[in-house]
Design an enzyme around this catalytic site. Sequence first.
Site, short mmCIF file in Angstrom:
data_model
loop_
_atom_site.label_atom_id
_atom_site.label_comp_id
_atom_site.label_asym_id
_atom_site.label_seq_id
_atom_site.Cartn_x
_atom_site.Cartn_y
_atom_site.Cartn_z
N GLU A 102 0.85 -1.20 0.00
CA GLU A 102 0.00 0.00 0.00
C GLU A 102 0.88 1.25 0.00
O GLU A 102 1.96 1.24 0.60
CB GLU A 102 -0.86 0.03 1.27
CG GLU A 102 -2.27 -0.50 1.09
CD GLU A 102 -3.22 0.51 0.43
OE1 GLU A 102 -2.76 1.31 -0.41
OE2 GLU A 102 -4.41 0.46 0.74
N ASP A 103 0.40 2.31 -0.63
CA ASP A 103 1.10 3.60 -0.52
C ASP A 103 0.90 4.18 0.88
O ASP A 103 1.83 4.67 1.50
CB ASP A 103 0.62 4.58 -1.60
CG ASP A 103 -0.91 4.72 -1.65
OD1 ASP A 103 -1.62 3.95 -0.98
OD2 ASP A 103 -1.39 5.62 -2.36
N ASP A 106 -4.77 4.58 5.80
CA ASP A 106 -5.41 5.74 6.41
C ASP A 106 -6.54 5.23 7.32
O ASP A 106 -6.28 4.82 8.45
CB ASP A 106 -5.91 6.60 5.23
CG ASP A 106 -6.60 7.87 5.62
OD1 ASP A 106 -6.02 8.65 6.36
OD2 ASP A 106 -7.74 8.10 5.16
N LYS A 134 -0.93 6.16 8.71
CA LYS A 134 -1.60 7.24 9.46
C LYS A 134 -2.45 6.60 10.55
O LYS A 134 -3.68 6.50 10.40
CB LYS A 134 -2.56 7.96 8.52
CG LYS A 134 -2.08 9.23 7.89
CD LYS A 134 -3.32 9.95 7.33
CE LYS A 134 -3.10 10.54 6.00
NZ LYS A 134 -4.34 11.06 5.38
N PHE A 155 -3.69 15.16 5.10
CA PHE A 155 -3.64 14.72 3.71
C PHE A 155 -2.26 15.01 3.11
O PHE A 155 -1.71 16.10 3.27
CB PHE A 155 -4.72 15.43 2.90
CG PHE A 155 -4.86 14.91 1.51
CD1 PHE A 155 -5.57 13.75 1.26
CD2 PHE A 155 -4.26 15.57 0.45
CE1 PHE A 155 -5.68 13.24 -0.03
CE2 PHE A 155 -4.37 15.09 -0.85
CZ PHE A 155 -5.07 13.91 -1.08
N ASP A 162 -1.89 11.13 -5.00
CA ASP A 162 -2.44 12.24 -5.78
C ASP A 162 -3.39 13.12 -4.99
O ASP A 162 -3.89 12.74 -3.92
CB ASP A 162 -3.24 11.67 -6.97
CG ASP A 162 -4.56 11.04 -6.51
OD1 ASP A 162 -4.53 10.26 -5.55
OD2 ASP A 162 -5.61 11.34 -7.11
N ARG A 168 1.12 12.91 -8.57
CA ARG A 168 1.73 11.59 -8.38
C ARG A 168 3.20 11.58 -8.80
O ARG A 168 3.99 10.76 -8.34
CB ARG A 168 0.99 10.53 -9.20
CG ARG A 168 -0.44 10.28 -8.75
CD ARG A 168 -0.98 9.03 -9.44
NE ARG A 168 -2.43 8.92 -9.34
CZ ARG A 168 -3.09 8.41 -8.31
NH1 ARG A 168 -2.43 8.00 -7.25
NH2 ARG A 168 -4.40 8.33 -8.32
P1 5GP Z 1 -7.91 3.79 3.54
O1 5GP Z 1 -8.83 2.79 2.91
O2 5GP Z 1 -6.87 3.17 4.47
O3 5GP Z 1 -8.66 4.92 4.21
O4 5GP Z 1 -7.14 4.53 2.39
C1 5GP Z 1 -6.37 3.88 1.50
C2 5GP Z 1 -6.19 4.68 0.23
O5 5GP Z 1 -6.71 6.01 0.31
C3 5GP Z 1 -4.71 4.83 -0.04
O6 5GP Z 1 -4.22 3.73 -0.75
C4 5GP Z 1 -4.65 6.12 -0.82
O7 5GP Z 1 -4.85 5.87 -2.19
C5 5GP Z 1 -5.81 6.93 -0.28
N1 5GP Z 1 -5.33 7.89 0.76
C6 5GP Z 1 -5.46 7.78 2.09
N2 5GP Z 1 -4.88 8.83 2.72
C7 5GP Z 1 -4.37 9.61 1.74
C8 5GP Z 1 -3.63 10.85 1.75
O8 5GP Z 1 -3.31 11.46 2.78
N3 5GP Z 1 -3.28 11.34 0.53
C9 5GP Z 1 -3.60 10.72 -0.64
N4 5GP Z 1 -3.18 11.31 -1.76
N5 5GP Z 1 -4.28 9.56 -0.69
C10 5GP Z 1 -4.66 9.02 0.50
#
Ligand code: 5GP
Length: 178
Positions: A102-103, A106, A134, A155, A162, A168
């Site tokens: 994963e990048d 969150d 996070k 964020f 992105d 990106r």
């Molecule tokens: P989650 O499902 O854990 O809330 O979020 C996963 C996805 O949401 C990440 O793979 C990413 O693509 C996007 N995401 C979550 N937080 C951020 C952030 O701070 N910045 C960006 N650009 N994308 C985020």
Amino acid sequence: MSAIKLKDKQFVPFIAESTIIHKIQELGAVLNKDYDGKCPLFIAILNGAFMFSSDLFKELNIEAEICFIKLASYKGTQSTGHVITAIGLDIDVTGRHVIVLEDIVDTGKTLHSFLPQLHNQQPASLKIATLLNKPDARTHPVQIDYSCITIPNKFVLGYGLDYDGLGRNIREIYQLSE
Ligand code: 5GP
């Protein structure tokens, strides 16, 4: 590094490219040890993880495979809370040592909805590696096995991540300005 504006938002420098690369090299070294002789299968989650997975994969000196899936839950700077699969898994993970890339983790919702599909296929092992973590944003519990950098609940963009499709290609990571 100086502040940048993308669409309607201002972003300030947060994590230098050298720090990102160093953390990825450290993770690569750990994975080379942990997965020696296991021919792991990396599953990178598009779009955000493309840059991280590419740089991490180059650090590996063991036999390993990589494939890509596309899941999405974000619109603009907010999670929609709804995860869709745009490109699915086209490889059998049964009996494989799997590492999901994963990048950023969150809320945890993306992994929370995707991991049961993988568990159902009975991999030999299943671990999560993320560039950014996070923990303060978590609403769904996820066990992260390998995390490069822990960040506060703000964020970020750059290095594959992105804002509305943009940013990106930026080599460093920027944070949304207050
Ligand atoms: P989650 O499902 O854990 O809330 O979020 C996963 C996805 O949401 C990440 O793979 C990413 O693509 C996007 N995401 C979550 N937080 C951020 C952030 O701070 N910045 C960006 N650009 N994308 C985020």
